[in-house]
Design a protein around this motif. Sequence first.
Motif, PDB file in Angstrom:
ATOM      1  N   TRP A  55       3.241 -19.930   7.428  1.00  0.00           N
ATOM      2  CA  TRP A  55       3.727 -18.697   7.751  1.00  0.00           C
ATOM      3  C   TRP A  55       2.613 -17.963   8.573  1.00  0.00           C
ATOM      4  CZ3 TRP A  55       8.564 -18.152   7.261  1.00  0.00           C
ATOM      5  CH2 TRP A  55       9.388 -19.002   6.400  1.00  0.00           C
ATOM      6  N   GLY A  56       2.971 -17.151   9.405  1.00  0.00           N
ATOM      7  CA  GLY A  56       2.196 -16.124  10.240  1.00  0.00           C
ATOM      8  C   GLY A  56       1.194 -15.357   9.557  1.00  0.00           C
ATOM      9  N   ARG A  57       0.488 -14.586  10.184  1.00  0.00           N
ATOM     10  CA  ARG A  57      -0.585 -13.802   9.432  1.00  0.00           C
ATOM     11  C   ARG A  57      -0.493 -12.650  10.386  1.00  0.00           C
ATOM     12  NH1 ARG A  57      -4.876 -18.216   8.453  1.00  0.00           N
ATOM     13  NH2 ARG A  57      -4.242 -19.342   6.811  1.00  0.00           N
ATOM     14  N   LYS A  58      -0.675 -11.527   9.910  1.00  0.00           N
ATOM     15  CA  LYS A  58      -0.703 -10.031  10.432  1.00  0.00           C
ATOM     16  C   LYS A  58      -1.584  -9.979  11.385  1.00  0.00           C
ATOM     17  CE  LYS A  58      -0.123  -5.001  10.071  1.00  0.00           C
ATOM     18  NZ  LYS A  58       1.202  -5.030  10.821  1.00  0.00           N
ATOM     19  N   GLY A  59      -1.326  -9.746  12.875  1.00  0.00           N
ATOM     20  CA  GLY A  59      -2.168  -9.623  13.964  1.00  0.00           C
ATOM     21  C   GLY A  59      -2.403 -11.110  14.792  1.00  0.00           C
ATOM     22  N   GLU A  60      -1.847 -12.089  14.176  1.00  0.00           N
ATOM     23  CA  GLU A  60      -2.044 -13.240  15.077  1.00  0.00           C
ATOM     24  C   GLU A  60      -0.934 -13.218  16.087  1.00  0.00           C
ATOM     25  OE1 GLU A  60      -3.313 -16.938  12.111  1.00  0.00           O
ATOM     26  OE2 GLU A  60      -1.469 -16.233  12.095  1.00  0.00           O
ATOM     27  N   LYS A  61      -1.353 -13.689  17.589  1.00  0.00           N
ATOM     28  CA  LYS A  61      -0.470 -13.867  18.654  1.00  0.00           C
ATOM     29  C   LYS A  61      -0.456 -15.109  19.296  1.00  0.00           C
ATOM     30  CE  LYS A  61      -1.339  -8.848  19.682  1.00  0.00           C
ATOM     31  NZ  LYS A  61      -1.905  -8.048  20.825  1.00  0.00           N
ATOM     32  N   VAL A  62       0.642 -15.372  19.994  1.00  0.00           N
ATOM     33  CA  VAL A  62       0.569 -16.656  20.619  1.00  0.00           C
ATOM     34  C   VAL A  62       1.393 -16.465  21.924  1.00  0.00           C
ATOM     35  CG1 VAL A  62       2.741 -17.225  19.239  1.00  0.00           C
ATOM     36  CG2 VAL A  62       1.313 -19.055  20.453  1.00  0.00           C
ATOM     37  N   LEU A  63       0.939 -17.064  22.931  1.00  0.00           N
ATOM     38  CA  LEU A  63       1.247 -17.099  24.308  1.00  0.00           C
ATOM     39  C   LEU A  63       2.655 -18.213  24.483  1.00  0.00           C
ATOM     40  CD1 LEU A  63       1.633 -15.985  27.272  1.00  0.00           C
ATOM     41  CD2 LEU A  63      -0.164 -17.334  27.820  1.00  0.00           C
ATOM     42  N   LEU A  64       3.810 -18.095  24.374  1.00  0.00           N
ATOM     43  CA  LEU A  64       4.852 -18.932  24.584  1.00  0.00           C
ATOM     44  C   LEU A  64       4.904 -19.724  25.721  1.00  0.00           C
ATOM     45  CD1 LEU A  64       7.300 -17.173  22.245  1.00  0.00           C
ATOM     46  CD2 LEU A  64       5.417 -18.941  21.503  1.00  0.00           C
ATOM     47  N   LEU A  65       5.686 -20.707  25.816  1.00  0.00           N
ATOM     48  CA  LEU A  65       6.007 -21.398  27.059  1.00  0.00           C
ATOM     49  C   LEU A  65       6.971 -20.660  28.072  1.00  0.00           C
ATOM     50  CD1 LEU A  65       7.122 -24.981  25.649  1.00  0.00           C
ATOM     51  CD2 LEU A  65       4.977 -24.365  26.934  1.00  0.00           C
ATOM     52  N   ASN A  66       7.397 -19.558  27.667  1.00  0.00           N
ATOM     53  CA  ASN A  66       8.130 -18.834  28.467  1.00  0.00           C
ATOM     54  C   ASN A  66       7.259 -17.650  28.990  1.00  0.00           C
ATOM     55  OD1 ASN A  66       7.786 -17.005  26.404  1.00  0.00           O
ATOM     56  ND2 ASN A  66      10.135 -16.692  25.959  1.00  0.00           N
ATOM     57  N   GLU A  67       5.952 -17.823  28.968  1.00  0.00           N
ATOM     58  CA  GLU A  67       5.060 -16.797  29.375  1.00  0.00           C
ATOM     59  C   GLU A  67       5.060 -15.331  28.723  1.00  0.00           C
ATOM     60  OE1 GLU A  67       5.242 -16.719  33.505  1.00  0.00           O
ATOM     61  OE2 GLU A  67       4.585 -18.694  34.005  1.00  0.00           O
ATOM     62  N   GLN A  68       5.641 -15.463  27.630  1.00  0.00           N
ATOM     63  CA  GLN A  68       5.947 -14.044  26.684  1.00  0.00           C
ATOM     64  C   GLN A  68       4.771 -14.221  25.591  1.00  0.00           C
ATOM     65  OE1 GLN A  68       9.682 -13.320  25.203  1.00  0.00           O
ATOM     66  NE2 GLN A  68       9.081 -11.720  23.709  1.00  0.00           N
ATOM     67  N   GLU A  69       4.148 -13.307  25.152  1.00  0.00           N
ATOM     68  CA  GLU A  69       3.078 -13.298  24.173  1.00  0.00           C
ATOM     69  C   GLU A  69       3.695 -12.472  23.140  1.00  0.00           C
ATOM     70  OE1 GLU A  69      -1.655 -12.643  23.700  1.00  0.00           O
ATOM     71  OE2 GLU A  69      -0.534 -10.821  24.552  1.00  0.00           O
ATOM     72  N   VAL A  70       3.611 -13.074  21.813  1.00  0.00           N
ATOM     73  CA  VAL A  70       4.329 -12.185  20.752  1.00  0.00           C
ATOM     74  C   VAL A  70       3.367 -12.050  19.535  1.00  0.00           C
ATOM     75  CG1 VAL A  70       6.686 -13.037  21.442  1.00  0.00           C
ATOM     76  CG2 VAL A  70       5.157 -14.522  19.869  1.00  0.00           C
ATOM     77  N   GLU A  71       3.418 -11.363  18.925  1.00  0.00           N
ATOM     78  CA  GLU A  71       2.659 -11.046  17.645  1.00  0.00           C
ATOM     79  C   GLU A  71       3.550 -11.503  16.410  1.00  0.00           C
ATOM     80  OE1 GLU A  71       0.379  -7.596  14.960  1.00  0.00           O
ATOM     81  OE2 GLU A  71       0.732  -7.320  17.207  1.00  0.00           O
ATOM     82  N   VAL A  72       3.162 -12.272  15.467  1.00  0.00           N
ATOM     83  CA  VAL A  72       3.639 -12.868  14.396  1.00  0.00           C
ATOM     84  C   VAL A  72       3.167 -12.034  13.226  1.00  0.00           C
ATOM     85  CG1 VAL A  72       3.815 -15.112  15.386  1.00  0.00           C
ATOM     86  CG2 VAL A  72       2.070 -14.616  13.914  1.00  0.00           C
ATOM     87  N   ASP A  73       4.201 -12.376  12.049  1.00  0.00           N
ATOM     88  CA  ASP A  73       3.675 -11.742  10.775  1.00  0.00           C
ATOM     89  C   ASP A  73       4.000 -12.795   9.725  1.00  0.00           C
ATOM     90  OD1 ASP A  73       6.636 -11.729  10.293  1.00  0.00           O
ATOM     91  OD2 ASP A  73       6.666  -9.620  11.208  1.00  0.00           O
ATOM     92  N   ALA A  74       3.986 -12.485   8.385  1.00  0.00           N
ATOM     93  CA  ALA A  74       4.366 -13.342   7.193  1.00  0.00           C
ATOM     94  C   ALA A  74       5.635 -14.098   7.157  1.00  0.00           C
ATOM     95  CB  ALA A  74       3.881 -12.819   5.966  1.00  0.00           C
ATOM     96  N   SER A  75       6.777 -13.454   8.020  1.00  0.00           N
ATOM     97  CA  SER A  75       8.148 -13.844   7.859  1.00  0.00           C
ATOM     98  C   SER A  75       8.246 -14.807   9.017  1.00  0.00           C
ATOM     99  CB  SER A  75       8.985 -12.584   8.201  1.00  0.00           C
ATOM    100  OG  SER A  75       8.859 -12.142   9.251  1.00  0.00           O
ATOM    101  N   VAL A  76       7.321 -15.193   9.944  1.00  0.00           N
ATOM    102  CA  VAL A  76       7.640 -16.057  11.109  1.00  0.00           C
ATOM    103  C   VAL A  76       6.664 -17.309  10.662  1.00  0.00           C
ATOM    104  CG1 VAL A  76       7.269 -16.530  13.611  1.00  0.00           C
ATOM    105  CG2 VAL A  76       7.586 -14.206  12.498  1.00  0.00           C
ATOM    106  N   LEU A  77       7.404 -18.541  10.855  1.00  0.00           N
ATOM    107  CA  LEU A  77       6.995 -19.764  10.559  1.00  0.00           C
ATOM    108  C   LEU A  77       5.887 -20.287  11.828  1.00  0.00           C
ATOM    109  CD1 LEU A  77       6.861 -21.957   8.221  1.00  0.00           C
ATOM    110  CD2 LEU A  77       8.772 -23.221   9.551  1.00  0.00           C
TER     111      LEU A  77
END
Length: 785
Positions: A270-292
């Motif tokens: 599960w994600g951790r608050k503050g973590e970010k990832v740049l996806l293949l669609n060139e969109q950067e998203v911030e994850v949290d504990a509800s996102v696998l």
Amino acid sequence: MKFSESWLRSFCNPSVSAAELADRLTMAGVEVESCEPAGPSQLSGVVVGEITAVKPHPNADKLTVCTVKTGKEALRVVCGAPNVRVGMKAPLARIGSKNLRGVDSEGMLCSARELGLSDDHSGLLELPKTAKVGSDLRRVLALDDRVFTLKLTPNRADCLCVLGVAREVSALTGAKLRAPEIKPVPARNKAKHLVKLTAPEGCGRFAGRVIRDVNPAAPTPQWMRARLESAGQRSISALVDVTNYVMLELGRPLHVYDLDKLRGPIDVRWGRKGEKVLLLNEQEVEVDASVLCITDDSGVIGLGGIMGGESTKADAATRNLFLESAFFYPEAVAGRARRYNFASDASHRFERGVDFANNVDGIERATRLILELCGGEPGPTVDKVARLPQRKAVRMRVARAQKILGVPVPATEMQRAFARLAFPVKREKDAFAVTPPSYRFDIAIEEDLIEEVARLYGFERIAAHPPRVHAAMLPAPETRRTLHALRERLAAADYREVINFSFVEPAWEADFSGAANPIRLLNPIASHQSVMRTSLIGSLIEVVRKNHSRKVPRIRVFEVGRVYLRDASAQDGPLSVAGVRQPVRIGAAAYGPVLDEQWDTAARGVDFFDVKADLENLIAPLPVRFEPAAHPALHPGRSARVLVDGKPAGWVGELHPKWQQKYELPQPPVLFEVEAEPLEAVPLSRPEVPSKYPLVVRDMALLFDANTPAQAVFDAIQAEKPLIVRAVRLFSLYRGESLPAGRKSLAFRVVMQHTERTLTDAEADAARDALVALLGRKFSAILRN
């Protein structure tokens, strides 16, 4: 879901036409939205041409002059495509001779977009080397094929692949299912990549394989490109095309990582608050504990079951890759992509349920295709299983199925239906125990199996019988009136009914009912509709505000609806659930002029007494009283508690000035809100013989203390009035300098009548004097001179 007819028939080829096949699928609940030709119907006269020579154009740098062989003849064609080369086979359209910059062109070499086959116009459409020169392009590209478009319901995720649709076709038609034979690809090295499943409740299975020394620039073969394009997929690269192809063929989403870009073992957590990832669609998203998340030592490298990350993607420089085939639980994926305002093919499938038994099959199928197209050396397939869904047998009673279907379907036919669907089934005495396959997440209860029986039996074979019930007159007690009758009274008073959501803005509850702890929704449809209402006033004010902003001058609205109140003593019942009481209330609001604009009446704004009269008409014939009281939503000096049969039933008054200012209303609306239940019970009508003798009217004006409530005066008169007094009405209230300090004048009209004779003036005067004496004794009132 889109696919070509030829692709489907390679798995299951029933002896029925495409139109009949589409009809059977639709009637079985797998709706075919369209079944259209794969290629444009007007495309004709285009043949396969082989380019035998390419020379520069003498007068244009970006054009070439090609010699194109069509079988019996060789033509000179001017071409501007960047990928033209000797030995290439491409579509040739014989469109007549045309001079291009001084050189005659005897035809046109075509791109896919020029033929209407796709949007690709990067160069000529390259045809397979096996295509016969001079042959018709429609036959070479199977353009007489047909493309099915399915409109699937969310429960049928198993039909989001050609194999799943083929299973349906086999079950419906009895044709043999020819599933692709997937043989394990032997490992040629021992390369592995470590995988950890820290969140097995989100990712229950993860299969992976390392393949070294691949050629990512290898071309995708025409047969695969054609099938992908028929499914609405654009060809990207051989590696990406293979993963898309396996997903469409087997329903198995895959992902390819560049092995050399991975930093340490893959960990699904599960994600951790503050973590970010740049996806293949060139969109950067911030994850949290509800996102696998899919992670390595560098952090998040992808969203599980949704989309991979840009940092580890396979590209034109990739030589070594890691192939992923995982099972993600629907609950771990559902809603996450929508939260980030995008969708993907993977999330569309995983949130509905993906076969958790074909992970290795997906790896092996993709490995074989990659080796055929891109070469490489595969390592061993590693299949890590942590937690898989338990498939418990679902029991279906024969009698229950027959009752729900309304048709006596024999038990033997039910068993045949399950066999045609390849469902593991055990026959019990009067029931069937069916174990759902790994690819059917929609089979969970008895009714699901009954639906499967109905689909295979044929909905068209179930006769449509109108329901027939025994007609019986229901009692209509005279001492009860319905909510509809109360609605009609308000409609007759020129109010319009509105219907509002039961979930409202938290600010409304704080402003209009003083509710500090309303019932909050766990999953609100919008942040401004996150609590359950405890009053109808907020919704009515919003209706007034919106209509006023749209220049509606006169507004009269009412609502009949439930409110939701915390009550620890409430039990389950028709108006409550445990801990929550849900009474029905009637609320109304009036704003603007009391009457529509007209020539013979002066304009006047609606006031407290206008709405009070409407409320009295609604409650009649029940006795109603009004007593001054404060309410959070109402003007403290122009509000009253409503009592019906002596019990509190609601409120009436002007909107509080601070809320009038906050909600930007130039004039204060007048509102009431009452409980519906006390208004539904009415006394039984009692006939009375009217008196045939004339009425006698006397007026009296008395001085009272300025703080004496008019209601108290009426209560005293009602308790001790003479028998001949039929009604007393207040028709004048006066305060002025001509009166003594601290006094006010109330003028009453007294109506008197005898049932057996005509009253004399002396009797009428005596009754009036008795009332004056009564009010003098009770309130120290004196006649006004």
